[in-house]
Design a protein around this motif. Structure first.
Motif, PDB file in Angstrom:
ATOM      1  N   ARG A  49      27.428  45.725  37.894  1.00  0.00           N
ATOM      2  CA  ARG A  49      28.890  45.793  37.970  1.00  0.00           C
ATOM      3  C   ARG A  49      29.564  44.505  37.476  1.00  0.00           C
ATOM      4  O   ARG A  49      30.446  43.949  38.150  1.00  0.00           O
ATOM      5  CB  ARG A  49      29.332  46.125  39.392  1.00  0.00           C
ATOM      6  CG  ARG A  49      28.859  47.484  39.880  1.00  0.00           C
ATOM      7  CD  ARG A  49      29.261  47.742  41.325  1.00  0.00           C
ATOM      8  NE  ARG A  49      30.698  47.676  41.499  1.00  0.00           N
ATOM      9  CZ  ARG A  49      31.550  48.672  41.267  1.00  0.00           C
ATOM     10  NH1 ARG A  49      31.082  49.837  40.852  1.00  0.00           N
ATOM     11  NH2 ARG A  49      32.844  48.522  41.441  1.00  0.00           N
ATOM     12  N   PRO A  50      29.185  43.997  36.301  1.00  0.00           N
ATOM     13  CA  PRO A  50      29.761  42.735  35.833  1.00  0.00           C
ATOM     14  C   PRO A  50      31.247  42.831  35.494  1.00  0.00           C
ATOM     15  O   PRO A  50      31.925  41.799  35.424  1.00  0.00           O
ATOM     16  CB  PRO A  50      28.938  42.418  34.584  1.00  0.00           C
ATOM     17  CG  PRO A  50      28.463  43.757  34.102  1.00  0.00           C
ATOM     18  CD  PRO A  50      28.193  44.539  35.352  1.00  0.00           C
ATOM     19  N   LEU A  51      31.733  44.058  35.304  1.00  0.00           N
ATOM     20  CA  LEU A  51      33.163  44.261  35.038  1.00  0.00           C
ATOM     21  C   LEU A  51      33.839  44.950  36.224  1.00  0.00           C
ATOM     22  O   LEU A  51      34.903  45.531  36.081  1.00  0.00           O
ATOM     23  CB  LEU A  51      33.349  45.087  33.762  1.00  0.00           C
ATOM     24  CG  LEU A  51      32.719  44.498  32.492  1.00  0.00           C
ATOM     25  CD1 LEU A  51      32.885  45.443  31.316  1.00  0.00           C
ATOM     26  CD2 LEU A  51      33.325  43.134  32.176  1.00  0.00           C
ATOM     27  N   ASP A  52      33.186  44.883  37.386  1.00  0.00           N
ATOM     28  CA  ASP A  52      33.692  45.521  38.603  1.00  0.00           C
ATOM     29  C   ASP A  52      33.979  47.001  38.365  1.00  0.00           C
ATOM     30  O   ASP A  52      35.063  47.511  38.684  1.00  0.00           O
ATOM     31  CB  ASP A  52      34.959  44.808  39.100  1.00  0.00           C
ATOM     32  CG  ASP A  52      35.326  45.195  40.529  1.00  0.00           C
ATOM     33  OD1 ASP A  52      34.475  45.785  41.227  1.00  0.00           O
ATOM     34  OD2 ASP A  52      36.481  44.928  40.940  1.00  0.00           O
ATOM     35  N   GLY A  53      32.982  47.670  37.819  1.00  0.00           N
ATOM     36  CA  GLY A  53      33.130  49.098  37.558  1.00  0.00           C
ATOM     37  C   GLY A  53      34.177  49.422  36.505  1.00  0.00           C
ATOM     38  O   GLY A  53      34.693  50.549  36.447  1.00  0.00           O
ATOM     39  N   GLY A  54      34.490  48.457  35.647  1.00  0.00           N
ATOM     40  CA  GLY A  54      35.501  48.652  34.606  1.00  0.00           C
ATOM     41  C   GLY A  54      36.885  48.201  35.020  1.00  0.00           C
ATOM     42  O   GLY A  54      37.790  48.086  34.183  1.00  0.00           O
ATOM     43  N   PHE A  55      37.086  47.937  36.310  1.00  0.00           N
ATOM     44  CA  PHE A  55      38.414  47.579  36.804  1.00  0.00           C
ATOM     45  C   PHE A  55      38.946  46.315  36.137  1.00  0.00           C
ATOM     46  O   PHE A  55      40.102  46.260  35.701  1.00  0.00           O
ATOM     47  CB  PHE A  55      38.364  47.388  38.319  1.00  0.00           C
ATOM     48  CG  PHE A  55      39.670  46.965  38.929  1.00  0.00           C
ATOM     49  CD1 PHE A  55      40.703  47.873  39.079  1.00  0.00           C
ATOM     50  CD2 PHE A  55      39.864  45.648  39.350  1.00  0.00           C
ATOM     51  CE1 PHE A  55      41.916  47.486  39.636  1.00  0.00           C
ATOM     52  CE2 PHE A  55      41.074  45.254  39.902  1.00  0.00           C
ATOM     53  CZ  PHE A  55      42.101  46.173  40.052  1.00  0.00           C
ATOM     54  N   LEU A  56      38.106  45.288  36.042  1.00  0.00           N
ATOM     55  CA  LEU A  56      38.557  44.035  35.443  1.00  0.00           C
ATOM     56  C   LEU A  56      38.880  44.193  33.958  1.00  0.00           C
ATOM     57  O   LEU A  56      39.825  43.576  33.447  1.00  0.00           O
ATOM     58  CB  LEU A  56      37.485  42.963  35.629  1.00  0.00           C
ATOM     59  CG  LEU A  56      37.228  42.504  37.071  1.00  0.00           C
ATOM     60  CD1 LEU A  56      35.987  41.630  37.126  1.00  0.00           C
ATOM     61  CD2 LEU A  56      38.434  41.752  37.614  1.00  0.00           C
ATOM     62  N   ALA A  57      38.101  45.015  33.276  1.00  0.00           N
ATOM     63  CA  ALA A  57      38.312  45.209  31.838  1.00  0.00           C
ATOM     64  C   ALA A  57      39.604  45.946  31.543  1.00  0.00           C
ATOM     65  O   ALA A  57      40.190  45.791  30.461  1.00  0.00           O
ATOM     66  CB  ALA A  57      37.129  45.969  31.239  1.00  0.00           C
ATOM     67  N   ARG A  58      40.050  46.758  32.481  1.00  0.00           N
ATOM     68  CA  ARG A  58      41.275  47.546  32.271  1.00  0.00           C
ATOM     69  C   ARG A  58      42.543  46.737  32.512  1.00  0.00           C
ATOM     70  O   ARG A  58      43.645  47.268  32.362  1.00  0.00           O
ATOM     71  CB  ARG A  58      41.256  48.778  33.179  1.00  0.00           C
ATOM     72  CG  ARG A  58      40.210  49.813  32.780  1.00  0.00           C
ATOM     73  CD  ARG A  58      40.409  51.120  33.516  1.00  0.00           C
ATOM     74  NE  ARG A  58      40.131  51.025  34.935  1.00  0.00           N
ATOM     75  CZ  ARG A  58      38.931  51.246  35.486  1.00  0.00           C
ATOM     76  NH1 ARG A  58      37.897  51.551  34.697  1.00  0.00           N
ATOM     77  NH2 ARG A  58      38.754  51.154  36.782  1.00  0.00           N
ATOM     78  N   ARG A  59      42.387  45.469  32.862  1.00  0.00           N
ATOM     79  CA  ARG A  59      43.556  44.625  33.123  1.00  0.00           C
ATOM     80  C   ARG A  59      43.478  43.363  32.261  1.00  0.00           C
ATOM     81  O   ARG A  59      43.350  42.254  32.780  1.00  0.00           O
ATOM     82  CB  ARG A  59      43.616  44.260  34.602  1.00  0.00           C
ATOM     83  CG  ARG A  59      43.681  45.457  35.525  1.00  0.00           C
ATOM     84  CD  ARG A  59      43.507  45.039  36.978  1.00  0.00           C
ATOM     85  NE  ARG A  59      44.544  44.142  37.420  1.00  0.00           N
ATOM     86  CZ  ARG A  59      44.459  43.363  38.509  1.00  0.00           C
ATOM     87  NH1 ARG A  59      43.346  43.362  39.225  1.00  0.00           N
ATOM     88  NH2 ARG A  59      45.458  42.577  38.864  1.00  0.00           N
ATOM     89  N   PRO A  60      43.568  43.515  30.945  1.00  0.00           N
ATOM     90  CA  PRO A  60      43.437  42.343  30.080  1.00  0.00           C
ATOM     91  C   PRO A  60      44.683  41.460  30.127  1.00  0.00           C
ATOM     92  O   PRO A  60      45.800  41.948  30.345  1.00  0.00           O
ATOM     93  CB  PRO A  60      43.255  42.957  28.692  1.00  0.00           C
ATOM     94  CG  PRO A  60      43.993  44.260  28.771  1.00  0.00           C
ATOM     95  CD  PRO A  60      43.773  44.760  30.172  1.00  0.00           C
ATOM     96  N   PRO A  61      44.530  40.179  29.904  1.00  0.00           N
ATOM     97  CA  PRO A  61      45.679  39.277  29.821  1.00  0.00           C
ATOM     98  C   PRO A  61      46.337  39.396  28.457  1.00  0.00           C
ATOM     99  O   PRO A  61      45.778  40.023  27.544  1.00  0.00           O
ATOM    100  CB  PRO A  61      45.034  37.901  30.003  1.00  0.00           C
ATOM    101  CG  PRO A  61      43.677  38.073  29.390  1.00  0.00           C
ATOM    102  CD  PRO A  61      43.256  39.481  29.733  1.00  0.00           C
ATOM    103  N   PRO A  62      47.509  38.798  28.271  1.00  0.00           N
ATOM    104  CA  PRO A  62      48.122  38.766  26.934  1.00  0.00           C
ATOM    105  C   PRO A  62      47.171  38.121  25.926  1.00  0.00           C
ATOM    106  O   PRO A  62      46.392  37.222  26.276  1.00  0.00           O
ATOM    107  CB  PRO A  62      49.378  37.899  27.147  1.00  0.00           C
ATOM    108  CG  PRO A  62      49.664  37.990  28.611  1.00  0.00           C
ATOM    109  CD  PRO A  62      48.327  38.138  29.291  1.00  0.00           C
ATOM    110  N   GLY A  63      47.230  38.603  24.700  1.00  0.00           N
ATOM    111  CA  GLY A  63      46.303  38.134  23.667  1.00  0.00           C
ATOM    112  C   GLY A  63      46.284  36.628  23.493  1.00  0.00           C
ATOM    113  O   GLY A  63      45.229  36.044  23.209  1.00  0.00           O
ATOM    114  N   LYS A  64      47.427  35.975  23.687  1.00  0.00           N
ATOM    115  CA  LYS A  64      47.485  34.524  23.485  1.00  0.00           C
ATOM    116  C   LYS A  64      46.596  33.772  24.470  1.00  0.00           C
ATOM    117  O   LYS A  64      46.150  32.652  24.194  1.00  0.00           O
ATOM    118  CB  LYS A  64      48.926  34.035  23.599  1.00  0.00           C
ATOM    119  CG  LYS A  64      49.559  34.225  24.965  1.00  0.00           C
ATOM    120  CD  LYS A  64      50.995  33.735  24.991  1.00  0.00           C
ATOM    121  CE  LYS A  64      51.616  33.913  26.380  1.00  0.00           C
ATOM    122  NZ  LYS A  64      53.019  33.431  26.401  1.00  0.00           N
TER     123      LYS A  64
END
Length: 270
Positions: free
Chosen positions: A188-203
């Protein structure tokens, strides 16, 4: 893809492997053919470790079929998961039949009935049907027992949760693994995808380009892998493009502590 030793063993693993929870729990020709394509893509980018479990329903069987033609090129990590010693033996026999009579990494899933399953795995390791014996658990409430098993000297590998929003294993589990020479896979390195679904602004990712980071999931995976006590992270995905993206996080350069802190600060504000 960087190749890392699994603790103090002769087994080496890619920095980025692949989990099969849910994504390989499929049936039917079309779905199973897609899983073979996932495996083929993974191998093309250096992802050669695949983790499964009888807990994942059809995943073990589907993975076995997907890797059958390339079995010698992959590292299989699977698990025994049963509150019955007899059923555990049946699971192990079935997995050995599926994977060419040898499983590279055999884990006791969630510490279930570990005192009964461990001697069985030890006998199979002595006979050459298993290379590495491991244990897993997803909950911090079990870490005390997990560390007790680590200290027996009877296992060579653990699989634990670890990500930018859950760093509890840094306190005791990872230091003990390093001290004992026990290899570490991260679930679960991405917390089941939860962390990946909340990206920061590109900058916010601009300072990470010098580390060959192009996406937030890559940053999250490399954040873990920059802790060199970790041998391999095993994100799960059913998307070919994500397999390629994830694998790119397995190449150096690794983050320094300042950069890891930067990513942590971003993550906790999202």
């Amino acid at each position: 893809m960087e190749i890392r030793p699994l603790g103090n063993t002769d087994v080496k693993v890619p920095a980025v492997g692949m989990g099969t929870f849910q994504t390989f729990d499929v049936s039917g020709r079309r779905a199973e053919r897609h899983c073979r394509r996932i495996v083929e893509t993974a191998l093309s980018v250096g992802t050669t470790l695949f983790d499964s479990s009888p807990m994942y329903a059809e995943s073990e069987r589907v993975l076995a079929q997907a890797v059958q033609a390339v079995r010698q090129k992959v590292t299989i990590a699977t698990k025994v998961w049963s509150g019955s010693a007899a059923e555990g033996r049946r699971q192990i026999e079935q997995a050995l039949a599926w994977y060419g009579n040898c499983v590279d990494i055999y884990q006791i899933h969630n510490l279930v009935l570990w005192k009964e399953h461990l001697p069985v795995l030890e006998d199979l390791r002595k006979s050459g049907h298993i290379k590495i014996i491991g244990i897993t658990h997803y909950s911090s409430s079990a870490f005390r027992e997990l560390m007790q098993v680590m200290q027996t000297g009877r296992i060579q590998q653990i699989q634990i949760p670890y990500h930018v929003a859950d760093t509890l294993v840094e306190q005791e589990v990872l230091p003990l693994a390093e001290e004992l020479g026990i290899g570490v896979l991260v679930m679960r390195p991405l917390d089941g995808g939860f962390l990946a679904r909340r990206p920061p602004p590109g900058k916010k990712l601009e300072p990470l380009k010098k580390f060959n980071i192009r996406t937030w999931p890559q940053a999250l995976l490399k954040w873990i892998l920059s802790d060199l006590r970790v041998a391999c992270v095993i994100p799960a995905t059913g998307k070919v493009e994500r397999v390629i993206e994830n694998a790119a996080a397995g190449d150096p350069p690794w983050f320094d502590e300042e950069t890891r802190g930067y990513i942590h600060r971003i993550a906790i504000t999202l």
